[in-house]
Motif scaffolding. Structure first.
Motif, short mmCIF file in Angstrom:
data_model
loop_
_atom_site.label_atom_id
_atom_site.label_comp_id
_atom_site.label_asym_id
_atom_site.label_seq_id
_atom_site.Cartn_x
_atom_site.Cartn_y
_atom_site.Cartn_z
N ALA A 6 2.82 -10.22 -8.34
CA ALA A 6 2.94 -9.75 -9.71
C ALA A 6 3.44 -8.32 -9.71
N ILE A 7 4.36 -8.02 -10.61
CA ILE A 7 4.84 -6.67 -10.82
C ILE A 7 4.30 -6.23 -12.18
N GLU A 32 2.74 0.51 -4.36
CA GLU A 32 3.49 1.25 -5.37
C GLU A 32 4.98 1.00 -5.11
N VAL A 33 5.67 0.54 -6.15
CA VAL A 33 7.10 0.23 -6.03
C VAL A 33 7.84 0.85 -7.20
N PRO A 57 8.39 3.44 -12.14
CA PRO A 57 7.25 3.16 -11.26
C PRO A 57 6.51 1.90 -11.71
N LYS A 58 6.22 1.05 -10.77
CA LYS A 58 5.48 -0.20 -11.02
C LYS A 58 4.51 -0.41 -9.87
N LEU A 59 3.65 -1.40 -10.01
CA LEU A 59 2.76 -1.82 -8.93
C LEU A 59 3.07 -3.26 -8.59
N LYS A 60 3.09 -3.54 -7.30
CA LYS A 60 3.30 -4.91 -6.83
C LYS A 60 1.97 -5.41 -6.28
N GLY A 89 6.22 -6.68 -16.98
CA GLY A 89 6.28 -7.17 -15.61
C GLY A 89 6.54 -8.65 -15.51
N LYS A 90 6.34 -9.15 -14.29
CA LYS A 90 6.59 -10.56 -13.99
C LYS A 90 5.54 -11.05 -12.99
N VAL A 91 5.36 -12.37 -12.95
CA VAL A 91 4.49 -13.02 -11.97
C VAL A 91 5.33 -14.09 -11.27
#
Length: 112
Positions: A6-7, A32-33, A57-60, A89-91
């Motif tokens: 998930a992002i 952290e991505v 900035p996103k989290l994976k 985000g996306k899953v």
């Protein structure tokens, strides 16, 4: 077994972690991505100069789950990470062929 990736937005991590714990997910990896999708970045002003921030900035989040827990985990992520705005985000869900717990040698679902 399934691998869920998930992002999400960084400030949603605590909500998502709590929702996944309630759904029975026991562990996850957080990285952290930076990236972009339809959001396409944004423009910022710094010392009077305008510049474009292409990668946000996103989290994976990555987690391995049993087939039985997969839908509950995806629903938990979707509900907890949603803000109703672009960039939530996306899953991604993919099949997981094999899992081995290094310490004990347990395999597959026993290793989860």
């Amino acid at each position: 077994m399934k691998m869920i990736v998930a992002i999400i937005k960084p400030f949603k991590l605590d909500d998502v972690r709590d929702a996944l714990a309630e759904a029975g997910v026991q562990g996850m990896t957080v990285t952290e991505v930076k990236g972009f999708g339809r959001q396409k970045g944004h423009t910022e002003l710094y010392r009077g100069a305008e510049y474009v921030v292409d990668f946000l900035p996103k989290l994976k989040l990555e987690m391995a789950v049993t087939d039985e827990r997969c839908e509950a985990a995806v629903d938990a992520i979707r509900e907890a990470a949603a803000s109703g705005r672009i960039g939530d985000g996306k899953v991604f869900v993919t099949p997981l062929e094999r899992v081995v717990r290094i310490r004990t040698g347990e395999l597959d679902e026993e290793a989860l």
